[in-house]
Write a protein that holds these residues in place. Sequence first.
Motif, PDB file in Angstrom:
ATOM      1  N   UNK A 199      -6.438   2.866  -3.529  1.00 36.72           N
ATOM      2  CA  UNK A 199      -5.450   2.691  -2.454  1.00 36.72           C
ATOM      3  C   UNK A 199      -6.094   2.108  -1.216  1.00 36.72           C
ATOM      4  N   UNK A 200      -7.395   2.416  -1.012  1.00 36.39           N
ATOM      5  CA  UNK A 200      -8.067   1.900   0.174  1.00 36.39           C
ATOM      6  C   UNK A 200      -8.235   0.392   0.108  1.00 36.39           C
TER       7      UNK A 200
ATOM      8  N   UNK B  58      -6.034   2.943   6.362  1.00 37.37           N
ATOM      9  CA  UNK B  58      -6.249   4.385   6.443  1.00 37.37           C
ATOM     10  C   UNK B  58      -5.050   5.147   6.938  1.00 37.37           C
ATOM     11  N   UNK B  59      -4.147   4.505   7.649  1.00 31.84           N
ATOM     12  CA  UNK B  59      -3.018   5.224   8.209  1.00 31.84           C
ATOM     13  C   UNK B  59      -1.773   5.061   7.367  1.00 31.84           C
ATOM     14  N   UNK B  60      -1.988   4.415   6.282  1.00 33.62           N
ATOM     15  CA  UNK B  60      -0.818   4.242   5.416  1.00 33.62           C
ATOM     16  C   UNK B  60      -0.503   5.590   4.822  1.00 33.62           C
ATOM     17  N   UNK B  61       0.800   5.888   4.676  1.00 36.88           N
ATOM     18  CA  UNK B  61       1.181   7.219   4.189  1.00 36.88           C
ATOM     19  C   UNK B  61       0.544   7.526   2.826  1.00 36.88           C
ATOM     20  N   UNK B  62       0.448   6.514   1.971  1.00 33.07           N
ATOM     21  CA  UNK B  62      -0.151   6.770   0.674  1.00 33.07           C
ATOM     22  C   UNK B  62      -1.624   7.114   0.806  1.00 33.07           C
ATOM     23  N   UNK B  63      -2.270   6.434   1.760  1.00 32.87           N
ATOM     24  CA  UNK B  63      -3.678   6.743   1.954  1.00 32.87           C
ATOM     25  C   UNK B  63      -3.829   8.131   2.540  1.00 32.87           C
TER      26      UNK B  63
ATOM     27  N   UNK C  76      -5.780  11.061   0.830  1.00 35.45           N
ATOM     28  CA  UNK C  76      -6.903  11.750   1.465  1.00 35.45           C
ATOM     29  C   UNK C  76      -6.631  13.244   1.522  1.00 35.45           C
ATOM     30  N   UNK C  77      -5.401  13.623   1.751  1.00 26.91           N
ATOM     31  CA  UNK C  77      -5.067  15.061   1.775  1.00 26.91           C
ATOM     32  C   UNK C  77      -5.271  15.691   0.393  1.00 26.91           C
ATOM     33  N   UNK C  78      -4.876  14.976  -0.639  1.00 29.96           N
ATOM     34  CA  UNK C  78      -5.070  15.494  -2.025  1.00 29.96           C
ATOM     35  C   UNK C  78      -6.563  15.659  -2.349  1.00 29.96           C
ATOM     36  N   UNK C  79      -7.391  14.691  -1.837  1.00 29.57           N
ATOM     37  CA  UNK C  79      -8.828  14.781  -2.097  1.00 29.57           C
ATOM     38  C   UNK C  79      -9.423  15.998  -1.408  1.00 29.57           C
ATOM     39  N   UNK C  80      -8.927  16.256  -0.145  1.00 26.16           N
ATOM     40  CA  UNK C  80      -9.447  17.428   0.573  1.00 26.16           C
ATOM     41  C   UNK C  80      -9.038  18.692  -0.140  1.00 26.16           C
ATOM     42  N   UNK C  81      -7.831  18.713  -0.650  1.00 26.08           N
ATOM     43  CA  UNK C  81      -7.333  19.898  -1.368  1.00 26.08           C
ATOM     44  C   UNK C  81      -8.190  20.144  -2.624  1.00 26.08           C
TER      45      UNK C  81
END
Length: 766
Positions: free
Chosen positions: A343-344, A349-354, A358-363
């Motif tokens: 996706x990158x 970086x501010x795209x909602x998908x990104x 990124x939130x899923x990766x942190x989770x």
Amino acid sequence: MINADKDLPNTSSGLSNSSLDLTKSTSEEVIDLRHYFSVINKNKWRIIFLALAVSIFAAIVALNITPIYRATATLLIEADQVKAVSFEEIYGLDSNRKEYYLTQFEVLKSRKIAQAVVEKLDLINHPDFIGKPSAIREFIKDVKSNIPFLPQKKEVVLDGEEESDMVLQLLVKSFLSRLTISPVRKTQLVNITFESSDPQLAALVANTVGEVYIDQNLAAKIGMTETAAGWLTTRLSGLRMRLDESETKLQEYRERENLIDVSNMSGVSGVVGLISNELEQTSKQLVIERHVRNKLLSIVRVINEYGRDNLDMLGTITEITSHNTIQNVKKELVIVGRKVSELSQVYGPKHPKMIAAQAELITVNDNLSNQVHKLITGVEKQLTTSERNINALEEELVRIKAQYQTVTSKEYEYRKLSREVETNRKIYDTFFSRAKETEVTSDFNSAVARFTDRAFRPAYPTTPNKPLIVILAFIVTLGFGVVIAFVVDALNDTFKDAHDVENKLSQRMLGLLPLIHFKKKVGFMLHYFFDESGKKFAESVRTMRTSFVLTQLDKECKTIEVTSSVPGEGKTTTAINLAFALAQVERTILIDADMRKPSVCKRFDIPPYQPGLANLIAGTEKFSECIFHDEVSGLTVMPCGQRPPNPLELLSSPKFSELLAELKLSYDRIIIDTPPVQSVSDALVIAQQADAVIYVVKSDDTRIGVAQEGIGRLVRASAKIAGVVLNKVDTRKTSQSDSYHGYYNEYSYGDELTPVNDTRTLNKNG
């Protein structure tokens, strides 16, 4: 007196002695079979007569010998005897061994069997065993009793029982001497042989010995069986009590220890087996748990070293990374990370998908951290649980070991009591079965032997074999007679034939004079030479004369000395008859020079006072007064004359030599009869004056050593020995094998020729 042996020369002694020794050794080394045959031939009638006499005596003895009959019974000794039940150990004999048969043979020869047979057949009263009085023994006993200085045996006084026992033992000894036990080689058969003068008794005894042997063996077996049965019965009660006692102890131990099954024969059943399995399983669990604890400890030690928050380092721990949860989270992390990366490239970086990626990766990272912390906490809990399990297992293991020691001690005691019970039961069962076997079979025993052939009454005696005894006696006596003849011949060191004369004396044999048998009162006839009955004797004298003349043809031999070894050999008779023979053809004078024991005067019936040689040497008488003319033979005889006290001095004087020289002028032959050489030295002195010496030896009388010594003395005296005359030969003992050919023959040839007084005729014709 003059010692002629010392005065005479000794130049030829070495040669003579060596030749005699050589001849003697040579004759001993050569085996003359003809001589042995001659000895046998001479003594054949004596040997045959001796053999016949001994054979007749043997025949008489054989006819008087009591005939002995021999009867034989044959037994078969059983190797495998029939038994209702087999219990050979009771008897102690192995019937399959060689020693068994040897033992049975000795039992058959035992005194016990013999005594039983003697008593059973009452042989003490049988005529064949009643001792017969011996006349020789009684005679010897009487002689000993009548000679006081001989030691006398002390008579031992016995009572009735001892005397009967001694008589019985002597009878048994005599019985055994007639009994013969002979096993048949490589079989189970044995022959029982008995000898007796009663044929019926011989057969009866042979059969009875076998029967007694069988009966005694059966009785011995029955006795041993009964003894064994009694002993077994007595032992059974004690064994029963011992078995009951051991079983009671075992049962009491079971009840006291509350034992149900402590057997561990198969290794899978019983209390001991369960405890052993439990102990083994607990030990295995403890080992596994300790291994798990050690592994957890190592993980916790690494975690504490890295820190609980250092996820990067904790992620390198194999135990954590290999866990399924961690691996799933890591797979999810990889997928999310790949999604963010894709996706990158499309979005910012501010795209909602990104932002969502990124939130899923942190989770996912937070989840990984939580899962790691949970695993760490679980490892710590597992470690705590493992340590508790280990403590529990160790406590359980100690409890199980204590229980195992208790159970094994009980098992040992139980097994000890059980073994005692089992052993006592086996012993009791063995004795019980043997006792029952013995009780059941006590009245049954097979015989140790049986008859294959019973003895029967012999029809003919075994001994003596009378014809064989006579034949053997004849043959043995013949051989013994031959041996005696050889022994007598070997011990007889006298002269028996011409070979003895020539071999033993190394001298020529001139002839022999046969032995003439006359009545003692009549004696030998002086003129037997001229008698019609003396033709054979005269022929032997003429043969001697011819032999002498022929041996002296190349010599001037006028003075002839006739001598011998010892008195009684016939030298005077030889001298007289030789003078008769020579007087038939030559002028001959016979001089009696035996001044010590003259015998010519007696032979010619000349008065003892007639002057003779001694007077002529002494010069007291004239020659014409000192001679005597024999009208029958024409012989001139000079007797001894008056017996002088010093004959040796007279014969050694020059006057004797001068007398012989004068006589040689008037006579062709001078025959001098001298004393024996071994008696005095007169013959040695005369031998120095004589032209020839004729030595007379008596056949079968003169010892060879004596004659050799006499010849040796003449040789040492330098005597000219013409030869030897063998006198008094018993012509009845001669045979064709004797060495007398040329000297004498029993058969005369033609008539005697008319005497011729011509020496040349004699020398030519012999």
